[in-house]
Design an enzyme around this catalytic site. Sequence first.
Site, PDB file in Angstrom:
ATOM      1  N   GLY A   1       4.592   3.101   2.003  1.00  0.00           N
ATOM      2  CA  GLY A   1       3.696   1.933   1.437  1.00  0.00           C
ATOM      3  C   GLY A   1       3.774   0.769   2.399  1.00  0.00           C
TER       4      GLY A   1
ATOM      5  N   GLN B   1       4.660  10.882  -4.795  1.00  0.00           N
ATOM      6  CA  GLN B   1       5.039   9.450  -4.558  1.00  0.00           C
ATOM      7  C   GLN B   1       5.216   9.101  -6.098  1.00  0.00           C
ATOM      8  OE1 GLN B   1       3.087  10.451  -2.713  1.00  0.00           O
ATOM      9  NE2 GLN B   1       3.050   9.284  -0.613  1.00  0.00           N
TER      10      GLN B   1
ATOM     11  N   ASP C   1      -3.691   0.371   0.876  1.00  0.00           N
ATOM     12  CA  ASP C   1      -3.315   0.407   2.131  1.00  0.00           C
ATOM     13  C   ASP C   1      -4.114  -0.617   3.268  1.00  0.00           C
ATOM     14  OD1 ASP C   1      -2.106   2.639   1.197  1.00  0.00           O
ATOM     15  OD2 ASP C   1      -0.899   2.214   2.945  1.00  0.00           O
TER      16      ASP C   1
ATOM     17  N   ASN D   1      -6.634   4.013  -0.406  1.00  0.00           N
ATOM     18  CA  ASN D   1      -5.268   4.033  -1.215  1.00  0.00           C
ATOM     19  C   ASN D   1      -5.077   5.499  -0.896  1.00  0.00           C
ATOM     20  OD1 ASN D   1      -3.175   2.950  -2.310  1.00  0.00           O
ATOM     21  ND2 ASN D   1      -3.713   3.931  -4.091  1.00  0.00           N
ATOM     22  N   LYS D   2      -3.897   6.008  -1.563  1.00  0.00           N
ATOM     23  CA  LYS D   2      -3.749   7.153  -1.549  1.00  0.00           C
ATOM     24  C   LYS D   2      -4.629   8.046  -2.153  1.00  0.00           C
ATOM     25  CE  LYS D   2      -0.577   8.465  -0.334  1.00  0.00           C
ATOM     26  NZ  LYS D   2      -0.634   8.900   1.093  1.00  0.00           N
TER      27      LYS D   2
END
Length: 361
Positions: free
Chosen positions: A50, A200, A241, A251-252
Amino acid sequence: MASPFRTIWPTDDRFVEVIDQRFLPHEWVVVKLHTYQEAERAIKDMVVRGAPLIGATAAYGIYLAARECIEKNLNASFMDQAFEDMAKSRPTAVNLFWALNRMRLKLKDSLDLVADAWEEAQAIVEEDIETCRMIGVHGLPLIEAISEKKPGERVNILTHCNAGMLGCVEWGTVTSPIYQAKQKGIDVHVYVDETRPRNQGANLTSYELTRHDIPHTLIVDNAGGHLMQHGMVDLVIVGTDRTTRQGDVANKIGTYLKALAAYDNQIPFYVALPSTTLDLKIKDGLSEIPIEERDQNEVKYVIGKNSSGKIESVLICPETTQAVNHGFDVTPSRLVTGLITERGLCAPNEAAILTMFGDLA
Ligand code: MRU
């Protein structure tokens, strides 16, 4: 209802402890970090993860390096090496580089390396807590407005990956408005994308929401579009991120697909972020954000708890199948409704971002 725990904390003997998130939600394992190399490994191996927590761990890592440097009377090249190694731990979350820069500035002309590094790392952690709280303050009206439009009904929020307190220090980014909505008595429910390959969402977000008594439903990564088509999602909020000065959002992996589905269904798609996740030096996310590529075994194997209660890893494809594992994707700003930041809601475009955050450039 702030978090009953933090994700990183100093020990009495002035080392640092973190939760080993690889074992959640099944086991609570705490790891003590004694050296900067241990902090670097913790980031690389995703003991911690994170964007904000990566930054906080890197800051403490530099403190640990300073401590070792002074205790063993090492020369300045040891600190240079520490900064260099730490910067290689993970490439996408810009908070890592932001925290390292801040530590470097603080230590530049320092007369007391250890005390200054300690103070700065502590400050980074404390600031992150307040920042995330404020993201909640500014995100809450979005949830309130939806709730007012459908009195007596639940507000359904979809999220991807984990942008909760486990990705930060306390509160989280995405979860902060959700926790604050619950405190206000709003009936919130969260659809949690499982978030392959490392899950996650299933492992961490579901765990956090359970701890905070927030109703939630776990969904497979491919379900979001269907739920949106059927009016089951009021709002999407994800973390990031790295967000560029024109509002492109890394992002993811999988976030982009959720943004496309939200756009097609006219569902607001918000990104919750601390200003430490802005990268104002870059504009075009697709060409300029480095995307981490991780080991293919994270795709080929799934980790979970078996019926005997043991955590194990199982292969889900033929042994010889090749897999590719890009950790993040980039959602272009045109698909983003808005940014929820500690300074307020911000439109995802260069003019608005520079008006609100130009002082950080
Ligand atoms: O690979 P991870 O688990 O570090 O990825 C985390 C995310 O993508 C989060 O959404 C992001 O870092 C924001 S955390 C507040």
